[in-house]
Every structure is written in structure tokens, then in C-alpha cells.
Design a protein around this motif. Structure first.
Motif, PDB file in Angstrom:
ATOM      1  N   LYS A   9       0.417  -1.561  -0.035  1.00 23.46           N
ATOM      2  CA  LYS A   9      -0.209   0.501  -0.013  1.00 23.46           C
ATOM      3  C   LYS A   9       0.831   1.294  -0.192  1.00 23.46           C
ATOM      4  CE  LYS A   9      -3.993  -2.362   2.323  1.00 23.46           C
ATOM      5  NZ  LYS A   9      -4.188  -3.347   3.498  1.00 23.46           N
ATOM      6  N   VAL A  10       2.525   1.113   0.454  1.00 27.15           N
ATOM      7  CA  VAL A  10       2.589   2.260   0.184  1.00 27.15           C
ATOM      8  C   VAL A  10       4.075   2.762  -0.480  1.00 27.15           C
ATOM      9  CG1 VAL A  10       4.933   3.084   1.539  1.00 27.15           C
ATOM     10  CG2 VAL A  10       3.264   1.776   3.732  1.00 27.15           C
ATOM     11  N   ARG A  11       3.890   1.574  -1.436  1.00 23.02           N
ATOM     12  CA  ARG A  11       4.395   1.121  -2.618  1.00 23.02           C
ATOM     13  C   ARG A  11       3.559   2.088  -3.489  1.00 23.02           C
ATOM     14  NH1 ARG A  11       8.376  -1.734  -4.879  1.00 23.02           N
ATOM     15  NH2 ARG A  11       9.481  -3.110  -2.984  1.00 23.02           N
ATOM     16  N   THR A  12       2.531   1.476  -3.468  1.00 21.34           N
ATOM     17  CA  THR A  12       1.073   2.060  -4.668  1.00 21.34           C
ATOM     18  C   THR A  12       0.875   4.106  -4.066  1.00 21.34           C
ATOM     19  OG1 THR A  12      -0.043  -0.186  -3.869  1.00 21.34           O
ATOM     20  CG2 THR A  12      -1.304   1.652  -5.352  1.00 21.34           C
ATOM     21  N   ARG A  13       0.731   4.238  -3.516  1.00 19.54           N
ATOM     22  CA  ARG A  13       0.824   6.030  -2.424  1.00 19.54           C
ATOM     23  C   ARG A  13       1.755   6.611  -3.184  1.00 19.54           C
ATOM     24  NH1 ARG A  13      -2.289   7.360   1.351  1.00 19.54           N
ATOM     25  NH2 ARG A  13      -2.021   9.790   0.754  1.00 19.54           N
ATOM     26  N   PHE A  14       3.292   5.705  -3.032  1.00 19.14           N
ATOM     27  CA  PHE A  14       4.402   6.411  -3.420  1.00 19.14           C
ATOM     28  C   PHE A  14       4.577   6.772  -5.312  1.00 19.14           C
ATOM     29  CE2 PHE A  14       5.589   7.174   0.714  1.00 19.14           C
ATOM     30  CZ  PHE A  14       6.028   8.609   0.918  1.00 19.14           C
ATOM     31  N   GLU A  15       4.169   5.487  -5.530  1.00 18.63           N
ATOM     32  CA  GLU A  15       4.694   5.279  -7.323  1.00 18.63           C
ATOM     33  C   GLU A  15       3.091   5.907  -7.912  1.00 18.63           C
ATOM     34  OE1 GLU A  15       4.625   0.677  -7.237  1.00 18.63           O
ATOM     35  OE2 GLU A  15       6.903   0.873  -7.305  1.00 18.63           O
ATOM     36  N   SER A  16       2.232   6.080  -7.431  1.00 19.41           N
ATOM     37  CA  SER A  16       1.148   6.937  -8.160  1.00 19.41           C
ATOM     38  C   SER A  16       1.816   8.570  -8.165  1.00 19.41           C
ATOM     39  CB  SER A  16      -0.014   6.620  -7.855  1.00 19.41           C
ATOM     40  OG  SER A  16      -0.393   6.947  -6.304  1.00 19.41           O
ATOM     41  N   ILE A  17       2.035   8.733  -6.738  1.00 23.01           N
ATOM     42  CA  ILE A  17       2.717  10.731  -6.804  1.00 23.01           C
ATOM     43  C   ILE A  17       4.222  10.498  -7.517  1.00 23.01           C
ATOM     44  CG2 ILE A  17       4.121  12.131  -4.644  1.00 23.01           C
ATOM     45  CD1 ILE A  17       2.867  10.984  -2.407  1.00 23.01           C
ATOM     46  N   VAL A  18       4.907  10.101  -7.873  1.00 19.24           N
ATOM     47  CA  VAL A  18       5.390   9.656  -8.526  1.00 19.24           C
ATOM     48  C   VAL A  18       5.218   9.868 -10.499  1.00 19.24           C
ATOM     49  CG1 VAL A  18       7.951   8.778  -9.435  1.00 19.24           C
ATOM     50  CG2 VAL A  18       7.239   9.321  -7.440  1.00 19.24           C
ATOM     51  N   LYS A  19       4.396   8.998 -10.246  1.00 22.20           N
ATOM     52  CA  LYS A  19       3.232   9.096 -12.246  1.00 22.20           C
ATOM     53  C   LYS A  19       2.521  10.417 -11.869  1.00 22.20           C
ATOM     54  CE  LYS A  19       1.042   6.192 -14.706  1.00 22.20           C
ATOM     55  NZ  LYS A  19      -0.231   4.828 -14.563  1.00 22.20           N
ATOM     56  N   MET A  72      11.904   5.337  -8.569  1.00 27.98           N
ATOM     57  CA  MET A  72      10.917   4.852  -7.089  1.00 27.98           C
ATOM     58  C   MET A  72      11.164   3.615  -6.752  1.00 27.98           C
ATOM     59  SD  MET A  72       9.662   7.235  -4.776  1.00 27.98           S
ATOM     60  CE  MET A  72       8.936   6.689  -3.497  1.00 27.98           C
ATOM     61  N   THR A  73      10.511   3.141  -7.989  1.00 20.72           N
ATOM     62  CA  THR A  73      10.766   1.650  -7.441  1.00 20.72           C
ATOM     63  C   THR A  73      12.135   0.681  -6.813  1.00 20.72           C
ATOM     64  OG1 THR A  73       9.787   1.081  -9.484  1.00 20.72           O
ATOM     65  CG2 THR A  73      10.059  -0.837  -8.864  1.00 20.72           C
ATOM     66  N   ALA A  74      13.098   1.792  -6.905  1.00 21.92           N
ATOM     67  CA  ALA A  74      14.703   0.874  -6.584  1.00 21.92           C
ATOM     68  C   ALA A  74      14.563   1.284  -5.544  1.00 21.92           C
ATOM     69  CB  ALA A  74      15.558   1.046  -7.280  1.00 21.92           C
ATOM     70  N   VAL A  75      13.967   2.802  -4.957  1.00 21.70           N
ATOM     71  CA  VAL A  75      14.394   3.533  -3.757  1.00 21.70           C
ATOM     72  C   VAL A  75      13.251   2.687  -2.778  1.00 21.70           C
ATOM     73  CG1 VAL A  75      13.647   5.639  -2.360  1.00 21.70           C
ATOM     74  CG2 VAL A  75      14.493   5.925  -4.708  1.00 21.70           C
ATOM     75  N   ASP A 125      12.169  -0.603  -3.315  1.00 22.49           N
ATOM     76  CA  ASP A 125      12.846  -2.231  -2.505  1.00 22.49           C
ATOM     77  C   ASP A 125      13.999  -1.786  -1.703  1.00 22.49           C
ATOM     78  OD1 ASP A 125      11.251  -3.434  -5.327  1.00 22.49           O
ATOM     79  OD2 ASP A 125      12.946  -3.153  -6.047  1.00 22.49           O
ATOM     80  N   GLU A 126      14.765  -0.458  -1.715  1.00 21.25           N
ATOM     81  CA  GLU A 126      15.841  -0.202  -0.394  1.00 21.25           C
ATOM     82  C   GLU A 126      14.988  -0.367   0.683  1.00 21.25           C
ATOM     83  OE1 GLU A 126      18.821  -0.594  -0.391  1.00 21.25           O
ATOM     84  OE2 GLU A 126      19.206   0.922   0.970  1.00 21.25           O
ATOM     85  N   THR A 127      14.104   0.959   0.206  1.00 19.46           N
ATOM     86  CA  THR A 127      13.890   1.002   1.743  1.00 19.46           C
ATOM     87  C   THR A 127      12.737  -0.619   2.230  1.00 19.46           C
ATOM     88  OG1 THR A 127      13.036   2.872   1.050  1.00 19.46           O
ATOM     89  CG2 THR A 127      11.862   2.157   2.933  1.00 19.46           C
ATOM     90  N   GLU A 128      12.294  -1.177   1.099  1.00 18.07           N
ATOM     91  CA  GLU A 128      11.454  -2.083   1.914  1.00 18.07           C
ATOM     92  C   GLU A 128      12.162  -3.213   2.668  1.00 18.07           C
ATOM     93  OE1 GLU A 128       8.353  -4.107  -0.604  1.00 18.07           O
ATOM     94  OE2 GLU A 128       8.604  -5.590   1.024  1.00 18.07           O
ATOM     95  N   ARG A 129      13.095  -2.824   1.986  1.00 13.05           N
ATOM     96  CA  ARG A 129      14.828  -4.554   2.536  1.00 13.05           C
ATOM     97  C   ARG A 129      14.483  -3.889   4.176  1.00 13.05           C
ATOM     98  NH1 ARG A 129      19.965  -4.602   3.132  1.00 13.05           N
ATOM     99  NH2 ARG A 129      20.219  -2.859   2.270  1.00 13.05           N
ATOM    100  N   ARG A 130      15.248  -2.615   4.165  1.00 11.93           N
ATOM    101  CA  ARG A 130      15.398  -2.077   5.037  1.00 11.93           C
ATOM    102  C   ARG A 130      14.853  -2.046   6.459  1.00 11.93           C
ATOM    103  NH1 ARG A 130      19.106   3.133   5.994  1.00 11.93           N
ATOM    104  NH2 ARG A 130      19.183   2.542   7.825  1.00 11.93           N
TER     105      ARG A 130
END
Ligand code: ASP
Length: 439
Positions: A73-83, A91-94, A96-101
Motif C-alpha cells: 500500500k505504501v508502494r502504491t501511494r508513492f508510485e502514483s505520486i511520482v507518476k 522510485m521502485t529502486a528506492v 525496494d531498498e526501503t522495504e529491505r531495510r
């Protein structure tokens, strides 16, 4: 040259459209150089703030060891903002890295802080500004408090030579090198810290209301807007529940006399509210500046004959609460009576029983009574000290609305009068006091 620090709250970061409006606001004034952002807030009623989504991510991590489903859900929010903003950033790379951390750190504070982190990353690209991570410049000490000097120095150094900087609000780093957040709404504090560190001429706090209102608009229709407030009035009102600004955000700016201006992102031309030092304060002629209330307090009332001549009586009572780690809000007292008022969440059930037993053992009172579900209502204003009959008007208004005051506490500064009423009378009481002083 004037130098402004602007903090934009969650509703100003909610989607690409508003973020574009934010960009316009920032670029319309060349003195707006340093920007602090919150995590994206609600886009519509019923929507979920990104910070709340992140707290759910942490719950999922605790339960399952990962947060795939909540983080989506967080991913979708930020992906749509960037779009929506049409930004050329990966943004996908950012994300992915965030989720990993998140999974690696397994820390509630770290998880909660990522809303601001991601918001600031996006805002920096949108503005073509430098991103400075607050974990590198905001420091907490061993006691979990802000390490002010170290923080101010680090921020001043980080902005050196930069045209425009974006900071994520809400977090910093503790002495173990781990991310730590302020309490909820804490991006306001980050904004104030940055304002102090760069010695800003003003700290603009952009939200979704056109300033501070004399009371909660959910209780009274269209209450009067307050044009200027002193830091002290702001503190009293914010602390007592007026939630436009985090009450702790005045500390950094107050010492340096930096005014705070509350502005509305959705109506930028509105004047807003200025919060200024008392030395620059010009009363607007009203007795009361504002009224705010908070529910769910517990009051312990203690009576003992000759209490006033018993040396150490108050200290012994307070020691019982100290032993139980309960912060005290008020201690109204009479000759043979005293009450202690605290937030009920600090002492429930067995802990409250322990406090009562402790007081009985340590001071042997004649009477000890407990009142729960008490709301505290603060009527605040510098104008009260110079006008006669304010309390009389306040209590008359309460009596006419058929509200019984369970306790009364007037601060020695005459800046506020606090009354305690039953939780269910809270709104009625605020409305009665408002109409008495503002109708
Ligand atoms: N995002 C954080 C919160 O929801 C901090 C803030 O918005 O100031 O509490």
C-alpha cells in the motif's frame, strides 16, 4: 536577507496535485530556502495516512518477519505520486531498498520514519533541491531528548553552500546510531529545529487550515480565527488538544525569537496565524484567546486535617506517583485538601490501585477519592490578567449550560483557567465558554 523555513504537513504531501501546489508556493518566494516535509496524509476522509500504513508494516514484520502485504500500500501511494508528478526518478529502486531495510532493522521507529524519508526524497527531486537525511543531522541524547547544540551545528553545516534543501521531518538518530522518531505530529518539531539552526527569520508551518481557531471547529461552527498568539498561549492550547501544531515545536524557535506562521496550502493567500514572542505581542482586545480541551484524566482527591502543617506531605504524595512513573498535569490544592491530576493512560487498573495503596500507606489521609473520565478544559489568554470578572463569566457560562466543575486550577501566570468536567460534558463546556467570550 529574509530566510524562511517551510514545513509542509501530511495533507500538503497527500498526492501529486497538492505537491505541485506546494512547489508553486515554495518557488513564489525566493526566501523559502529550507523545506521540511511530513509523510503523505489523507487524501479524503476514510483514507489512511502513510505513517499509519507504516505502523501496520511493523506489525506485519513482528508477526511474519516481512511486510510484503502492508508495504504494498505504501508502494502504491508513492508510485502514483511520482507518476502524477511525472518525475524521472527510479522510485521502485528506492522503495525496494526501503522495504529491505524495514525487514533488516525490525524497528518501529525506523519503520514509522520512512514516510517522511520517502516524501522528502520525492520533494527534493521535484524542487531540484538537495536532500539531507535527518538521521545525519538531528541527534537525540541518552535520555531520548534532542541533543540541541550538536543538531543545530550539524544542520548549519549541511546547508552550507546549498541553494535549497529538503529535510524529512519526524526523526533523527539516537546515541546507538539508530533512527528514533519524535512523538506523533513531530515533523513540526523538525521544522522548528531547522528554523533555529539556520537562524530563519520566520518558520512557516503549512497545513490545511487557515490558522489557529479560537476553538475546535468540530465543536463550534466557524469559530473566530486567532491572528496572533504568543508562544505561551500556543503552548497551552496545543498541549490541551488544539492540534494544529505540536506543542514541543515552540521550544527551538522561542529562544531565538523566530516567529511561527501557520499557513494554508490550499488557500495560500490567507493571512494565517502568527505566533510571536510576548514582547512583540499586541493584544487584539479580547479577554480570551482560545479554548481547548482534552479528555481522559484521572483525579485523586486527598483530604487530611492539618495537611498544610504536615511538613513533606505533598512531597510524599508526589513520590508515590514518581515511583510509578506517572507524570502529573495539575495539583490543585486547598488548606486540607489536595488533588493530583494525571493522564489516565499512565495508571489503569492494578497500577491505579497501587498508587492509591501507596498514598494510603505513606500519608494516611482521612479521605481519598478517585475520579476517572475527567476532561480538562483550558481557557487561555493574556487578556485575562487585566480584565476583572473573567472567572465569574466563565463559571456563569458553565452553570447556565448545567455543567458541574469537578476541579478548578488557575495558573499563577493568569494565562489560563483550567476546569475539570465529566468527559461527556467536554464539548458542551467548550461551546459554552466560547459563546460567553466570543459571541
Ligand atoms: N507522519 C508523522 C505522524 O503522522 C509525523 C508528522 O506528520 O508530523 O505523526
Amino acid at each position: 536577507m529574509a530566510l524562511k523555513v517551510c514545513k509542509f504537513g501530511g495533507t500538503s504531501m497527500a498526492d501529486g496535485n497538492v505537491m505541485n501546489a506546494v512547489k508553486k508556493i515554495i518557488l513564489s518566494d525566493p526566501s523559502r530556502k529550507y523545506v521540511v516535509v511530513s509523510a503523505p496524509g489523507k487524501r479524503f476522509s476514510g483514507d489512511i495516512k502513510v505513517t499509519d500504513l507504516l505502523y501496520s508494516c511493523f506489525d506485519e514484520i513482528k508477526r511474519t518477519g516481512n511486510c510484503q502485504s502492508s508495504f504494498a500500500k505504501v508502494r502504491t501511494r508513492f508510485e502514483s505520486i511520482v507518476k502524477e508528478l511525472n518525475l524521472s526518478m527510479d522510485m521502485t529502486a528506492v522503495l525496494d531498498e526501503t522495504e529491505r531495510r524495514l525487514v533488516e532493522e525490525k524497528s518501529e521507529d525506523f519503520t514509522a520514519s520512512r514516510g517522511e524519508y520517502l516524501s522528502a526524497r520525492v520533494m527534493a527531486v521535484l524542487l531540484g533541491a538537495t536532500f539531507v537525511d535527518s538521521e545525519d543531522v538531528v541527534f537525540f541524547n541518552e535520555q531520548g531528548r534532542l541533543s540541541s547544540d550538536k543538531t543545530y551545528k550539524a544542520i548549519a553545516k549541511a546547508v552550507e553552500g546549498q541553494e535549497m534543501v529538503v529535510f524529512p521531518g519526524f526523526y533523527g538518530k539516537d546515541t546507538r546510531g539508530k533512527v528514533k522518531t519524535f512523538s506523533r505530529g513531530g515533523s513540526d518539531i523538525t521544522g522548528a529545529i531547522v528554523a533555529r539552526a539556520v537562524n530563519a527569520s520566520v518558520y512557516e508551518n503549512w497545513t490545511d487550515v487557515s490558522g489557529f481557531l479560537a476553538c475546535d471547529p468540530r465543536i463550534v461552527d466557524n469559530p473566530k480565527r486567532i491572528r496572533t498568539l504568543s508562544y505561551k498561549e500556543l503552548f497551552e492550547l496545543s498541549y490541551m488538544g488544539a492540534n494544529v501544531l505540536h506543542s514541543d515545536s515552540i521550544y527551538p524557535v522561542r529562544k531565538a525569537n523566530i516567529p511561527i506562521v501557520i499557513k494554508n496550502t490550499f488557500r495560500p493567500e490567507d493571512e494565517g496565524t502568527s505566533i510571536i514572542p510576548i514582547s512583540q505581542y499586541k493584544p487584539e482586545g479580547n479577554v480570551v484567546t482560545g479554548i481547548a480541551g482534552k479528555k481522559n484524566f484521572t483525579v485523586i482527591l486527598i483530604e487530611k486535617t492539618h495537611m498544610n502543617s504536615e511538613i513533606g506531605f505533598v512531597r510524599k504524595v508526589l513520590s508515590v506517583l514518581e515511583r510509578e512513573n506517572i507524570p502529573i498535569e495539575h495539583i490543585p490544592s486547598g488548606i486540607d485538601t489536595m488533588s493530583v491530576v494525571f493522564d489516565s493512560s499512565y495508571a489503569k487498573d492494578y497500577k491505579l490501585e497501587r498508587v492509591i495503596e501507596g498514598i494510603k500507606n505513606d500519608v494516611e489521609p482521612d479521605v481519598i477519592r478517585v475520579m476517572e473520565n475527567v476532561a480538562l478544559i483550558a481557557t487561555v489568554g493574556h487578556g485575562m490578567s487585566s480584565s476583572i470578572g473573567t472567572s465569574a463569566r466563565l463559571f456563569k457560562a458553565m452553570a447556565q449550560a448545567n455543567i458541574n466543575a469537578k476541579l478548578i486550577d488557575q495558573g499563577s501566570s493568569e494565562l489560563n483557567i483550567i476546569v475539570g468536567v465529566k468527559n461527556e460534558d467536554c464539548e458542551k463546556c467548550i461551546s459554552a465558554i466560547y459563546h460567553e467570550f466570543f459571541a
